[in-house]
Design a protein around this motif. Structure first.
Motif, PDB file in Angstrom:
ATOM      1  N   ARG A   1       7.739 -13.111  -3.493  1.00 37.24           N
ATOM      2  CA  ARG A   1       6.838 -13.844  -2.597  1.00 37.24           C
ATOM      3  C   ARG A   1       6.158 -15.004  -3.321  1.00 37.24           C
ATOM      4  NH1 ARG A   1       4.596 -12.413   2.294  1.00 37.24           N
ATOM      5  NH2 ARG A   1       2.546 -13.282   2.803  1.00 37.24           N
ATOM      6  N   ASN A   2       5.697 -14.775  -4.567  1.00 32.81           N
ATOM      7  CA  ASN A   2       5.030 -15.847  -5.315  1.00 32.81           C
ATOM      8  C   ASN A   2       5.982 -16.982  -5.665  1.00 32.81           C
ATOM      9  OD1 ASN A   2       2.591 -14.528  -5.221  1.00 32.81           O
ATOM     10  ND2 ASN A   2       2.819 -13.582  -7.234  1.00 32.81           N
ATOM     11  N   GLU A   3       7.218 -16.634  -6.058  1.00 35.51           N
ATOM     12  CA  GLU A   3       8.176 -17.694  -6.385  1.00 35.51           C
ATOM     13  C   GLU A   3       8.574 -18.481  -5.144  1.00 35.51           C
ATOM     14  OE1 GLU A   3      12.018 -18.330  -9.299  1.00 35.51           O
ATOM     15  OE2 GLU A   3      11.309 -16.304  -8.832  1.00 35.51           O
ATOM     16  N   GLY A   4       8.644 -17.798  -3.997  1.00 36.19           N
ATOM     17  CA  GLY A   4       8.900 -18.522  -2.753  1.00 36.19           C
ATOM     18  C   GLY A   4       7.785 -19.494  -2.415  1.00 36.19           C
ATOM     19  N   MET A   5       6.534 -19.113  -2.670  1.00 38.06           N
ATOM     20  CA  MET A   5       5.408 -20.014  -2.437  1.00 38.06           C
ATOM     21  C   MET A   5       5.471 -21.229  -3.364  1.00 38.06           C
ATOM     22  SD  MET A   5       2.371 -17.184  -1.981  1.00 38.06           S
ATOM     23  CE  MET A   5       1.093 -18.425  -1.966  1.00 38.06           C
ATOM     24  N   ALA A   6       5.838 -20.996  -4.635  1.00 35.98           N
ATOM     25  CA  ALA A   6       5.951 -22.123  -5.572  1.00 35.98           C
ATOM     26  C   ALA A   6       7.063 -23.078  -5.163  1.00 35.98           C
ATOM     27  CB  ALA A   6       6.187 -21.594  -6.984  1.00 35.98           C
TER      28      ALA A   6
ATOM     29  N   LYS B   1       7.085   1.138  -9.235  1.00 38.83           N
ATOM     30  CA  LYS B   1       6.434  -0.039  -9.818  1.00 38.83           C
ATOM     31  C   LYS B   1       7.362  -1.243  -9.807  1.00 38.83           C
ATOM     32  CE  LYS B   1       3.112   2.223 -12.904  1.00 38.83           C
ATOM     33  NZ  LYS B   1       2.679   2.405 -14.313  1.00 38.83           N
ATOM     34  N   TYR B   2       8.638  -1.003 -10.123  1.00 29.00           N
ATOM     35  CA  TYR B   2       9.587  -2.122 -10.155  1.00 29.00           C
ATOM     36  C   TYR B   2       9.784  -2.722  -8.763  1.00 29.00           C
ATOM     37  CZ  TYR B   2      14.067  -4.529 -10.325  1.00 29.00           C
ATOM     38  OH  TYR B   2      15.066  -5.452 -10.187  1.00 29.00           O
ATOM     39  N   GLN B   3       9.917  -1.868  -7.758  1.00 28.32           N
ATOM     40  CA  GLN B   3      10.114  -2.387  -6.405  1.00 28.32           C
ATOM     41  C   GLN B   3       8.887  -3.166  -5.925  1.00 28.32           C
ATOM     42  OE1 GLN B   3      12.875  -2.359  -4.699  1.00 28.32           O
ATOM     43  NE2 GLN B   3      14.014  -1.124  -6.183  1.00 28.32           N
ATOM     44  N   LYS B   4       7.702  -2.680  -6.262  1.00 28.10           N
ATOM     45  CA  LYS B   4       6.488  -3.397  -5.860  1.00 28.10           C
ATOM     46  C   LYS B   4       6.375  -4.743  -6.568  1.00 28.10           C
ATOM     47  CE  LYS B   4       1.462  -3.122  -6.005  1.00 28.10           C
ATOM     48  NZ  LYS B   4       0.283  -2.353  -6.472  1.00 28.10           N
ATOM     49  N   LEU B   5       6.598  -4.759  -7.898  1.00 33.92           N
ATOM     50  CA  LEU B   5       6.515  -6.016  -8.643  1.00 33.92           C
ATOM     51  C   LEU B   5       7.598  -6.997  -8.195  1.00 33.92           C
ATOM     52  CD1 LEU B   5       5.776  -4.635 -12.212  1.00 33.92           C
ATOM     53  CD2 LEU B   5       4.220  -5.935 -10.765  1.00 33.92           C
ATOM     54  N   ARG B   6       8.747  -6.480  -7.856  1.00 34.28           N
ATOM     55  CA  ARG B   6       9.824  -7.362  -7.404  1.00 34.28           C
ATOM     56  C   ARG B   6       9.457  -8.043  -6.084  1.00 34.28           C
ATOM     57  NH1 ARG B   6      15.851  -5.074  -6.013  1.00 34.28           N
ATOM     58  NH2 ARG B   6      16.807  -7.045  -5.431  1.00 34.28           N
ATOM     59  N   LEU B   7       8.820  -7.293  -5.189  1.00 38.00           N
ATOM     60  CA  LEU B   7       8.380  -7.897  -3.927  1.00 38.00           C
ATOM     61  C   LEU B   7       7.343  -8.988  -4.174  1.00 38.00           C
ATOM     62  CD1 LEU B   7       7.993  -4.849  -1.524  1.00 38.00           C
ATOM     63  CD2 LEU B   7       9.522  -6.782  -1.230  1.00 38.00           C
TER      64      LEU B   7
ATOM     65  N   ASN C   1       0.831  -1.213   0.000  1.00 38.76           N
ATOM     66  CA  ASN C   1       0.000   0.000   0.000  1.00 38.76           C
ATOM     67  C   ASN C   1       0.862   1.258   0.000  1.00 38.76           C
ATOM     68  OD1 ASN C   1      -2.380  -1.485   0.030  1.00 38.76           O
ATOM     69  ND2 ASN C   1      -2.484  -1.535   2.261  1.00 38.76           N
ATOM     70  N   GLY C   2       2.018   1.186   0.675  1.00 36.41           N
ATOM     71  CA  GLY C   2       2.936   2.320   0.637  1.00 36.41           C
ATOM     72  C   GLY C   2       3.452   2.599  -0.760  1.00 36.41           C
ATOM     73  N   TYR C   3       3.795   1.549  -1.493  1.00 35.87           N
ATOM     74  CA  TYR C   3       4.215   1.738  -2.888  1.00 35.87           C
ATOM     75  C   TYR C   3       3.063   2.268  -3.741  1.00 35.87           C
ATOM     76  CZ  TYR C   3       8.800  -0.465  -2.362  1.00 35.87           C
ATOM     77  OH  TYR C   3      10.095  -0.742  -2.010  1.00 35.87           O
ATOM     78  N   ASP C   4       1.854   1.801  -3.485  1.00 33.54           N
ATOM     79  CA  ASP C   4       0.699   2.312  -4.231  1.00 33.54           C
ATOM     80  C   ASP C   4       0.501   3.805  -3.988  1.00 33.54           C
ATOM     81  OD1 ASP C   4       0.129  -0.122  -5.377  1.00 33.54           O
ATOM     82  OD2 ASP C   4      -1.250  -0.737  -3.787  1.00 33.54           O
TER      83      ASP C   4
END
Length: 670
Positions: free
Chosen positions: A434-439, A424-430, A384-387
């Protein structure tokens, strides 16, 4: 006599709104409870203020010079009460003598909390007729008047708490009349015992100390508040230890366990945060803002009721505002460009994001950010901070859209485009991390038992989302130089950032094809030609991605990506061989899986999942017999029972074997 004061108060708070900050409802309950206590059987004479009970022990002695016939009639309609005049013997006869001052203090405390909540703009609960602050609707109270009213109510609550503390230790003897008509004490040598035991006395002292601490806290008298809260904390800890000791000696029960938990919780979660806040206020002078924040973070608890938490949030906001005003940390580096952030609002948003990211990374190092609700809340607050920063950058870009293009305007637009791309890059990177860690977690948890179709689907969906985010990263604006920016759009710059983004897209495409192939090759789907095609595509993409990643010199985490791709390539080759074998068997060998396993031990086919071991019950099979078998069997055959068969046929047959019955109705007798 033992009275569990705090246990009864905790039940009243939970049942009448105090635990939900509805102090108006709780104050109304205290008024009703006081009426019932004062009208109890055996205590009316001492607790009611009627003039008819003027001769009671609790009547306060009037000062000299005030007796007379003058004054209002209302002065003679009621009597003043002083419970300190009641002898200890009478106090020990009924617990209402102790509940009455306790609930008087609770009613005053609830009215003070309602006034404080109203002054803070939070409301004091549902109330009618003007609320607990009075039923007259004269004019709206100012915050100063509300605070004065709150302090006045707390002062009165501390007074009633002191009365309760004095009653528990009272040793006043029963007065007796002398020969001259005067009253005296029946026992003046100090042998009168207190009306309650030591446990109740400690509870009353702890409650009175806590209430006096609340008054000192509201008046900003920090040394007095620290002393009172420390006394209340020590008494609660002592009560918890004594309750635990009684339980260990065999005297305990379920109530003892509840009291142990209650006093421990009250000491740690109610009194200790207030004591830490008072210590902070005492130490605040001479501390820098950074030292204040460090002290609050080390002392503050997670609970929202901790007063240090609001102080910590206020200090953080003030520190961020000071840093944004002073211009510190006003530069970012994105796509080989150093961008100066000139707007105060954007600087504050980026500094806030930096603090949120630091907190989230600290929790992630402890292994709690991905598994607890607190870690998820911090991660969402970071996004939300990045948004917020992205919204501010877009708003400033819209303000520049109406201006004519020029060197200064283009430079400002280039600056905002790069700030927008950085956020945008920092948000997408986060999100991608997280998604790749879940996979990876799903794959690691399924290594021992093997992955099922559902797990393949989950991993494939995650890589779908990762691929979309990776393509969004490649489309992020920015890079180049202000000269390349024409005022509206920037030409695509083949820099290191874009090469890394395309290499990451190839890697994710390879992994997505691999898990889709495993999903198609599962026994429940058994689409082997499609699986082979996907494996070929995944292998070619993995090789291309390895070459692209190896060509990126400054790519972060390139070594781990290459190592993971090499492991996946080995798995692809093994999976490809397995799928080829299964596909060949299913194509060139006719399936005889309808037979049970014992009938096709030498058939190498692809059976179905539910293949029986044998027929149950066994099937009848024809057997070749020699004529001698029938000759031997004839020796054991008896004579043909013709009579018995005729009799059974006549009883149970259709009548064809017996004599036919004639007559007009003979057909109906069949």
């Amino acid at each position: 006599m033992r009275i569990y004061l705090h246990s009864d108060l905790a039940a009243a708070h939970a049942a009448h709104g105090a635990s939900h900050d509805d102090h108006a409802q709780y104050a109304a309950y205290c008024t009703r409870r006081l009426s019932r206590l004062r009208h109890g059987k055996g205590v009316r004479r001492e607790l009611l203020r009627c003039r008819m009970f003027k001769a009671a022990h609790s009547t306060r002695a009037e000062a000299e010079g005030k007796e007379g016939s003058g004054g209002s009639k209302a002065r003679h309609a009621y009597r003043a009460i002083d419970l300190a005049n009641v002898p200890a013997e009478i106090l020990a006869s009924n617990p209402n003598y102790f509940w009455e001052p306790l609930y008087c203090a609770e009613r005053c405390w609830a009215a003070a909390m309602a006034a404080k909540a109203e002054g803070n703009g939070m409301g004091g609960g549902s109330s009618t007729g003007g609320g607990v602050l009075g039923g007259n609707a004269r004019k709206e109270r100012t915050p100063g008047k509300l605070r004065a009213h709150s302090i006045k109510r707390l002062r009165k609550a501390a007074k009633f708490a002191g009365v309760l503390e004095a009653l528990t230790t009272s040793t006043k003897a029963m007065p007796v009349e002398t020969d001259e008509g005067e009253e005296g004490n029946a026992n003046n040598n100090g042998d009168v015992e207190p009306p309650v035991d030591e446990h109740t006395q400690m509870e009353a002292r702890a409650y009175a100390a806590w209430m006096r601490g609340n008054l000192a806290l509201e008046q900003n008298h920090w040394p007095a508040a620290c002393a009172e809260y420390q006394a209340a904390l020590t008494l609660c800890e002592t009560l918890a230890q004594s309750t635990d000791a009684e339980g260990c000696e065999g005297k305990g029960s379920m109530q003892q366990l509840e009291l142990l938990d209650f006093f421990t919780h009250r000491a740690q979660n109610v009194i200790a945060p207030l004591l830490r806040y008072c210590h902070y206020e005492l130490q605040e002078k001479g501390m820098t803002p950074t030292e204040k924040i460090s002290f609050l973070q080390s002392s503050s608890s997670v609970g929202e009721g901790d007063p240090l938490q609001s102080k910590l949030n206020t200090l953080k906001a003030e520190t961020l505002q000071d840093q944004a005003t002073s211009g510190s940390s006003s530069q970012i580096v994105f796509r080989e460009n150093t961008i100066a952030v000139e707007t105060k609002e954007l600087r504050m948003a980026l500094l806030k994001v930096q603090d949120l990211r630091t907190e989230w990374e600290e929790d992630a190092k402890g292994g709690s950010s991905g598994t607890t609700n607190a870690g998820d809340a911090k991660f969402m607050a970071l996004l939300n901070g990045y948004d917020d920063a992205i919204a501010l950058a877009n708003q400033e870009r819209k303000q520049l859209a109406a201006l004519k293009a020029g060197p200064a305007v283009n430079a400002k637009r280039f600056q905002l485009v790069n700030v927008l791309g950085y956020c945008k890059y920092q948000k997408l990177r986060l999100v991608m991390g997280r998604n790749e860690g879940m996979a990876d977690g799903i794959v690691q948890r399924s290594q021992k038992k093997g992955m099922a179709l559902k797990q393949f689907e989950e991993v494939a969906h995650l890589y779908d989302a990762l691929l979309q985010d990776a393509r969004a990263v490649a489309a992020i604006p920015g890079g180049g130089s202000p000269e390349d920016y024409d005022g509206e759009t920037a030409a695509a710059v083949e820099d290191e950032f874009l090469l890394e983004a395309h290499a990451n897209i190839l890697r994710l495409r390879s992994l997505r094809c691999y898990y889709l192939a495993r999903m198609h090759a599962s026994p429940a789907v058994h689409k082997y030609p499609e699986a082979l095609a996907l494996l070929d595509q995944a292998e070619s993409l993995a090789q291309e991605a390895s070459e692209e990643i190896g060509a990126c010199d400054q790519m972060e985490g390139a070594g781990g990506m290459l190592e993971k791709l090499e492991g996946v390539l080995e798995e692809m080759r093994g999976e490809k061989c397995r799928v080829l074998a299964v596909a060949y068997l299913s194509k060139h060998w006719p399936s005889t899986s309808g037979k049970p396993l014992l009938e096709r031990l030498h058939d190498y086919d692809v059976p179905s999942a539910s293949t029986p071991l044998a027929h149950v019950p066994p099937r009848l099979e024809p057997m070749a017999c020699k004529p001698s078998f029938f000759d031997v069997a004839l020796n054991y055959v008896s004579e043909y029972p013709a009579d018995e068969l005729e009799r059974a046929l006549g009883e149970h047959g259709d009548g064809t074997g017996a004599e036919s019955k004639g007559g007009l109705l003979g057909w109906f007798r069949r």
